[in-house]
Enzyme design. Structure first.
Site, PDB file in Angstrom:
ATOM      1  CB  CYS A   1       8.629   8.411   5.489  1.00  0.00           C
ATOM      2  SG  CYS A   1       9.154   8.783   7.057  1.00  0.00           S
TER       3      CYS A   1
ATOM      4  CG  HIS B   1       4.692  10.992   5.676  1.00  0.00           C
ATOM      5  ND1 HIS B   1       4.512   9.736   5.547  1.00  0.00           N
ATOM      6  CD2 HIS B   1       5.484  11.594   6.731  1.00  0.00           C
ATOM      7  CE1 HIS B   1       5.401   9.213   6.533  1.00  0.00           C
ATOM      8  NE2 HIS B   1       5.956  10.111   6.964  1.00  0.00           N
TER       9      HIS B   1
ATOM     10  CD  GLU C   1       1.748   9.328   3.306  1.00  0.00           C
ATOM     11  OE1 GLU C   1       2.353   9.887   2.604  1.00  0.00           O
ATOM     12  OE2 GLU C   1       2.353   8.610   4.364  1.00  0.00           O
TER      13      GLU C   1
END
Ligand SMILES: Nc1ncnc2c1ncn2[C@@H]1O[C@H](COP(=O)(O)OP(=O)(O)O)[C@@H](O)[C@H]1O
Ligand SMILES: [Mg+2]
Lengths: 233, 737, 107, 107
Positions: free
Chosen positions: A87, A204, A206
């Site tokens: 990002c 994302h 994560e």
């Protein structure tokens, strides 16, 4: 070899990234402050987190890309070290010249946060090796400036060299305008460097690396990178 | 920055006091207190402290009737935010606050700074913010300003929260012509803190340094606190005050710096600067600690030249904090703020005398009795009248239930809110288990298997028709939304938005709503731990609907206890709670026909409690697979939302002896639609019988032949049409479908 | 730009300026324009055009959005200030992959 | 803008343009500057100033960031185009609560 997460003022996914890396590597990454000038000895993987480094003022990632630590990151990349930018991290890597193209305001002009479908376009990288080629995965996006822009030459090169890591896609794997959350050229969601050891991506992983949160599709990136970092040791 | 001499200060007169919002008797009170004419700076300070926003002078005597205690409560109202124990040495810190007027004047910045303010309230207590909600009320969709307000407010909330890095996980959006001239922006934030790491605002110790932290002071919003308590009139445009601009980047650094500072042991007490920044924060710290405060304004970091004491004391520049420092830790504390490139300046000290002294350029600009600034503020028991009885309920409209459902799902008040919440980062921090779109949002407690649930609710139409019932219902609906996700309700915060309290009928709404809220909070064991009052929400005598927003927090002891919204194909649907078919003030009549008729549905708090407890017990016993609470729109809307969530068809049977519209769209309270399997259905019904909660099998998931259909009795509509109507309603209203 | 007395003094290149004197030099203001290179898609400009037409403004043939950054610089000469601003554009203010910049002296 | 019949009438200023010809008239370009009102916090400008100093650029006393919007308008006279652009600023381009704007004719 271990991992390092670079922290800029305004980064806000640094902790999330550290959690995912620790889960994959079995040990917590070093958190490296932007004013530092060197990476910890033995750093195999540098991760640049999402967020709003320096408020995203001027241009996303522009100020962070010129922070003192970035020279060390560039040297690490030049040595063939692994670098992952997620990002805002991708924006930083582009501004730092480690990845090509540009990331511009979303076509809707609005911030967009939702789960998107992705097709894994290249499995030939230390980050994507654990996916099946053409696999459909789902990851969240959350950004205001994620429209990847590339001129036809660059596009052709990225495509020809298999450096497009991910494309926004329907669950069926089909690449459609409706699946594109931000107006990216050719639905591009992630790009690899020439040596394939630097990855920038808008979604994302994560945030989807824990089944308790409804999905685990992102974990493979960290597992693959962890293995590659160990191998490089 | 050097201070060149500011222009001479105006002479203080009764007329100037009136311009500051002080009524003649309030000004006299000040003269009596001082035994002299106040200085200009003093007038500014006192008017800020005594206005509605800071003093709660119209609401205080009623707020005192709310229940605020319980074994779970660590800190109730009066601090920056309420604190509730969640076990294992952890606590949740939360509050809600309005930024209505600023958001109406400048929607983006107004909403953004509203979010900034509530986040500071949470982290000033030592908590890291983990969730935000926003409750928004706008005028009619077709009203001239509505769309631009929606765009600006939503972008502002996202712009601030997203950059700061807190997930915005839920909220409400409503449209009603009563908000045409006064929209509402109520922002909620919650944070997590360890019990030993909680910080309060009371100063302690004489001669302790008072330290200014964060961003520099400009002339932002000077007069803002006064504005927030003044009714709009048609010259508002001309009187536009300096609008505050938010800087989430600074706020994020301030958060990290403050948490580091607190961990260093340097903080004796700390308080954010909100309305009337330096004034309110300094007085509050002194007042709570029974100390005086002396400020030296020459040390205040400013970003504009020639600022007067008056301007500095009233500035509402954002992203600032005031702290009382442990003197031996100064170097360490300063280094933390240097690291984050934030200002750190010793601007005064605590003193033993009960005085608030302010100096600039060696001149004493204010010397006031500190305790009296809050203790002697005016307090009103304003006259009030009971609201008029609502117009009687007319005949039922003629419409097929399925057609009514389709139209309701497309209506701006009931269509999907994804247009809004996709502009909010609701997954940052990687602990969001259930984001926007569920009954209550569920956020995991980082590093544990527990979770917190958050919801915000109110039905202003009910509150207008019968304030006490409306107040009760708002709390009950919040309780229901938490219960439907499997959470044990813990406590609430409220944001009470009303018109001009000097009008007895408005005051009557206020008094009634508080009565209902208090009753429900007691009956449902959900104490009020923090809150905010916003009055004077009216333009040219047209008040908003009474809107006491209730935000509630619940606890899930394990993620296992969470109940999803989406049922599975083949599930059986059971309705818990009694249905009489109450259509007074319903969404069906109000939103589809503009008929705001009849009494709102009564709320039986004992039944409400039994039903909520039953839902959690059913989950624990493995007897349900999904649940949804019923609120406006009744069974039909709740069923459709479950069908949409599952992507499955659904059949809901008609009820013999009851009009179809009353059965499907009635808004009787205390009800849930739960999904179960054929194997567990009997056990479920038996449990309900034992618990004294009425339960009946009302339909099934799937079960339609051909393409997926949603059937209501003998009418039906394709799921795909409902999906389309629901998904595109908001964008269509905004004109960007 | 205001002409202040210290400016009149001949100084060798790069001579040290004492703090006291330096304060009196009023900074020069420069304006930097940063615009998208021709051919680069401008979603913001496009959205503005669309919004204008939605508001009933016809005849808007094209809209391009850019940034303007005003800099107050303490340099000795306008030429030096301009050169400095150009360096800043190259170093940070513009992303020369997609953006053009132009520096102008103000007032 | 919509071509209305009156346009076809000969007019003193500029040549008479018929509806058909009108399309070929090259639009006028106007430049709109939108800047924060004095005293309004400019976090972006502040961040840029800080970043410049981090890159070793000294003597940057102040930075204010704003927007520039170039408009191509089909209007008959520069005056009309300017008036039109001003209306657009009030209606959309500037947030007049916190921003000032200025319209300039280009080329
Ligand atoms: N302003 C908002 N911001 C974020 N989420 C919102 C907002 N408004 C509504 N939502 C979400 O949309 C869903 C539907 O809202 P609502 O109809 O008010 O729910 P309920 O009837 O269960 O209280 C909820 O999950 C709510 O959190
Ligand atoms: Mg609900």
């Amino acid at each position: 070899m271990s991992a390092a997460v670079v922290v800029f003022p305004g980064s806000n996914c640094d902790r999330d990234l550290a959690v995912a890396l620790e889960a994959a590597m079995g040990r917590a990454p070093a958190m490296v402050w932007h004013k530092d000038t060197a990476l910890p000895a033995g750093t195999g993987l540098v991760a640049i987190p999402g967020g709003f480094s320096f408020g995203d003022y001027l241009r996303c990632g522009a100020i962070a890309a010129r922070a003192p630590i970035m020279r060390a990151v560039a040297e690490h990349a030049a040595r063939g070290g692994l670098v992952l930018g997620i990002c805002n991290g991708w924006q930083v890597l582009i501004e730092a010249g480690l990845l090509p193209g540009a990331l511009m305001r979303n076509a809707s002009l609005k911030f967009v946060c939702r789960l998107v479908g992705l097709r894994v376009e290249s499995t030939d990288s230390p980050f994507t090796a654990r996916y099946g080629r053409g696999a459909s995965i789902a990851l969240p996006v959350a950004h205001h400036d994620g429209a990847f822009v590339a001129d036809p030459d660059l596009l052709q090169r990225l495509d020809g060299e298999g450096r497009i890591a991910f494309r926004y896609a329907e669950a069926t794997g089909e690449i459609t305008p409706a699946a594109n959350p931000n107006g990216s050229t050719a639905n591009i969601a992630g790009v690899l460097s020439e040596n394939r050891r630097v990855l920038g991506m808008m979604p994302h992983p994560e945030r989807r690396a824990d089944p308790a949160l409804g999905g685990n599709d992102g974990a493979a990136i960290f597992q693959a990178a962890a293995a590659a970092a160990l191998e490089a040791a | 920055m050097s201070h060149t001499a500011p222009p001479a200060e105006p002479e203080v007169t009764q007329a100037l006091a009136a311009e500051h919002g002080l009524k003649p008797d309030e000004y006299q009170r000040l003269l009596d207190l001082l035994q002299r004419t106040p200085s200009f700076t003093e007038l500014g300070i006192v008017s800020a402290m005594w206005n509605e926003h800071c003093s709660y002078k119209s609401s205080k005597i009623h707020l005192r009737t709310l229940p605020t205690e319980g074994p779970q409560v660590i800190c109730g109202p009066g601090e920056n935010a309420g604190i509730v124990d969640i076990g294992d040495g952890l606590a949740v810190v939360f509050k809600m606050e309005s930024h209505n007027h600023p958001s109406y004047i400048e929607p983006y910045q107004g909403a953004a700074t509203g979010v900034g303010g509530i986040l500071r309230d949470v982290f000033t207590m030592g908590a890291r913010p983990i969730a935000a909600l926003n409750s928004l009320s706008f005028g009619a969709p077709e009203h001239l300003r509505t769309r631009s307000l929606v765009s600006g407010v939503v972008a502002g909330i996202g712009g601030y929260g997203n950059a700061f890095g807190v997930p915005t996980v839920g909220g409400e959006v409503r449209f009603h012509p009563a908000y045409n001239g006064n929209g509402l922006v109520n922002a909620f934030a919650a944070g997590l803190v360890e019990h030993e790491a909680i910080f309060y605002s009371a100063a302690s110790g004489v001669g302790m340094p008072v330290v200014y932290l964060g961003a520099k002071t400009g002339r932002d919003g000077v007069g803002g606190a006064t504005m927030a308590s003044a009714e709009f009139d048609d010259d508002t445009a001309a009187k536009r005050p300096t609008v505050q601009v938010g800087d989430p980047f600074t706020e994020k650094r301030l958060l990290e710096a403050c948490l580091e500072l607190m961990a260093s042991g340097a903080v004796i007490s700390i308080q954010d600067m909100g309305a009337a920044g330096l004034t309110c924060s300094a007085v509050e710290m002194g007042d709570k600690g029974d100390l005086g405060i002396a400020l030296d304004l020459d040390a205040v970091p400013t970003r504009e030249t020639a600022m007067s004491a008056y301007e500095m004391m009233l500035s509402e520049s954002q992203e600032r904090m005031l702290m009382v420092l442990r003197p031996d830790k100064e170097a360490e504390a300063r280094a933390i703020f240097d690291k984050w490139d934030l200002d750190f300046a010793v601007v005064g000290q605590t003193i033993a005398e009960d005085r608030f002294r302010v100096r600039l350029g060696g001149v004493l600009k204010a010397d006031l009795p500190l305790k009296a600034l809050s203790g002697e503020a005016p307090l009103y028991d304003r006259p009030w009248t009971a609201p008029p009885a609502p117009t009687p309920l007319g005949p039922l409209p003629k419409i097929d239930p399925a057609e009514a459902l389709l139209r309701l799902l497309a209506h701006p008040n009931h269509c999907a809110r994804a247009w809004v919440w996709q502009q909010y980062d609701h997954t940052v921090m990687a602990d969001t288990v259930a984001g926007p779109g569920s009954d209550a949002a569920v956020v995991r407690v980082h590093g544990t298997d527990k979770a917190l649930a958050f919801t915000s609710d109110v039905n202003p139409r009910y509150c207008k028709a019968d304030p006490a019932t409306g107040g009760r219902q708002a709390v009950a609906e919040a309780f229901r939304n938490l219960s439907a996700t499997g959470a044990q309700p813990l406590a609430v915060t409220d944001n009470l938005n009303f018109g001009n309290p000097e009008r007895p009928e408005i005051m009557g709404q206020f008094v009634g709503c508080i009565e209902g809220i208090g009753e429900a909070c007691r009956a449902l064991d959900m104490p009020v731990v923090s809150g905010n009052v916003s009055l004077y929400n009216e333009t040219d005598g047209r008040a908003i609907l009474p809107t006491p927003t209730i935000a509630a927090v619940g606890l899930l002891k394990t993620l296992e206890a969470r109940i999803p919204l989406a049922p599975s194909e083949g599930d059986t649907l059971v309705l818990l709670g009694a249905t009489l078919g109450h259509l007074g003030q319903s969404a069906l009549l109000g939103d589809l026909y503009g008929r705001e008729e009849g009494a709102p549905p009564p709320v039986d708090l004992a039944e409400e409690r039994r039903a909520g407890e039953l839902v959690r017990a059913l989950k624990a016993a493995g007897l349900i697979t999904a649940a949804h609470d019923l609120s406006d729109g009744g069974l039909a809307l709740a069923g459709a939302e479950m069908a949409l969530a599952a992507g499955c068809g659904m059949t809901l049977d008609a009820r013999e002896g009851m009009a179809a519209l009353a059965w499907f769209f009635g808004e009787d309270q205390g009800r849930y639609l739960v999904a179960t399997t054929e194997a567990t259905r009997e056990a479920l019904l038996e449990r309900a019988r034992v618990a004294g909660v009425s339960a009946r099998t009302v339909g099934a998931v799937g079960g339609a032949t051909g393409g997926a259909m949603v059937r209501l009795g003998d009418t039906e509509v394709p799921l795909a049409r409902l999906q389309e109507a629901h998904a595109s309603g908001f964008a269509r209203m905004m004109g960007d479908a | 730009m205001a002409v202040c007395p210290t400016r009149a003094l001949p100084r060798p290149e790069g001579s040290a300026i004492t703090g006291a004197l330096f304060q009196e030099v009023s900074p020069m203001r420069l304006r930097v324009f940063v615009t998208l290179k021709p051919g680069v898609l401008d979603p913001q400009g496009e959205a503005i055009r669309h919004a204008l037409s939605g508001l009933g403004f016809d005849g808007v043939e094209g809209v391009r959005a850019g940034k303007v950054i005003d800099l107050d610089l303490t340099e000795d000469t306008p030429e030096q200030a301009e050169a400095r601003a150009t360096e800043m554009c190259e170093a940070l203010l513009a992303n020369t992959v997609i953006e053009d910049y132009r520096v102008e002296r103000l007032g």
